[in-house]
Design a protein around this motif. Sequence first.
Motif, PDB file in Angstrom:
ATOM      1  N   ARG A   1       0.842  -1.196   0.000  1.00  0.00           N
ATOM      2  CA  ARG A   1       0.000   0.000   0.000  1.00  0.00           C
ATOM      3  C   ARG A   1       0.871   1.237   0.000  1.00  0.00           C
ATOM      4  O   ARG A   1       1.914   1.284   0.646  1.00  0.00           O
ATOM      5  CB  ARG A   1      -0.891   0.019   1.235  1.00  0.00           C
ATOM      6  CG  ARG A   1      -1.937  -1.057   1.155  1.00  0.00           C
ATOM      7  CD  ARG A   1      -3.028  -0.753   2.106  1.00  0.00           C
ATOM      8  NE  ARG A   1      -4.132  -1.646   1.845  1.00  0.00           N
ATOM      9  CZ  ARG A   1      -5.347  -1.388   2.200  1.00  0.00           C
ATOM     10  NH1 ARG A   1      -5.629  -0.295   2.846  1.00  0.00           N
ATOM     11  NH2 ARG A   1      -6.300  -2.233   1.944  1.00  0.00           N
ATOM     12  N   ARG A   2       0.426   2.233  -0.755  1.00  0.00           N
ATOM     13  CA  ARG A   2       1.155   3.494  -0.785  1.00  0.00           C
ATOM     14  C   ARG A   2       0.834   4.307   0.454  1.00  0.00           C
ATOM     15  O   ARG A   2      -0.295   4.299   0.926  1.00  0.00           O
ATOM     16  CB  ARG A   2       0.773   4.304  -2.017  1.00  0.00           C
ATOM     17  CG  ARG A   2       1.234   3.667  -3.294  1.00  0.00           C
ATOM     18  CD  ARG A   2       1.156   4.645  -4.399  1.00  0.00           C
ATOM     19  NE  ARG A   2       0.096   4.253  -5.318  1.00  0.00           N
ATOM     20  CZ  ARG A   2      -0.332   5.013  -6.295  1.00  0.00           C
ATOM     21  NH1 ARG A   2       0.154   6.216  -6.481  1.00  0.00           N
ATOM     22  NH2 ARG A   2      -1.270   4.593  -7.099  1.00  0.00           N
ATOM     23  N   SER A   3       1.826   4.996   0.963  1.00  0.00           N
ATOM     24  CA  SER A   3       1.564   5.871   2.110  1.00  0.00           C
ATOM     25  C   SER A   3       0.835   7.129   1.630  1.00  0.00           C
ATOM     26  O   SER A   3       0.985   7.564   0.495  1.00  0.00           O
ATOM     27  CB  SER A   3       2.866   6.244   2.815  1.00  0.00           C
ATOM     28  OG  SER A   3       3.684   6.976   1.935  1.00  0.00           O
TER      29      SER A   3
END
Length: 74
Positions: free
Chosen positions: A69-71
């Motif tokens: 998951r992207r921050s």
Amino acid sequence: MDPRNLLLSLEVGARVVVRYRIDVGFTDALGDLLEISDTACTVRTRRTDVAIALDTVTAARVVPPAPPRRSRSH
């Protein structure tokens, strides 16, 4: 290999997608295989654990791990 036998051959923890019959058609569960028995399996999706009777499974396959998951940037 038929979908039932594929699921039975997998180790718990494998990432899978399982297509199965429901009252109004078909649906899929994508996630980690939590449990497997001769009659059912449980897949942990992002939202919940899904118990699936093996006699309702129409397709199954192993899939690659989920991408990280992207921050969130502010």
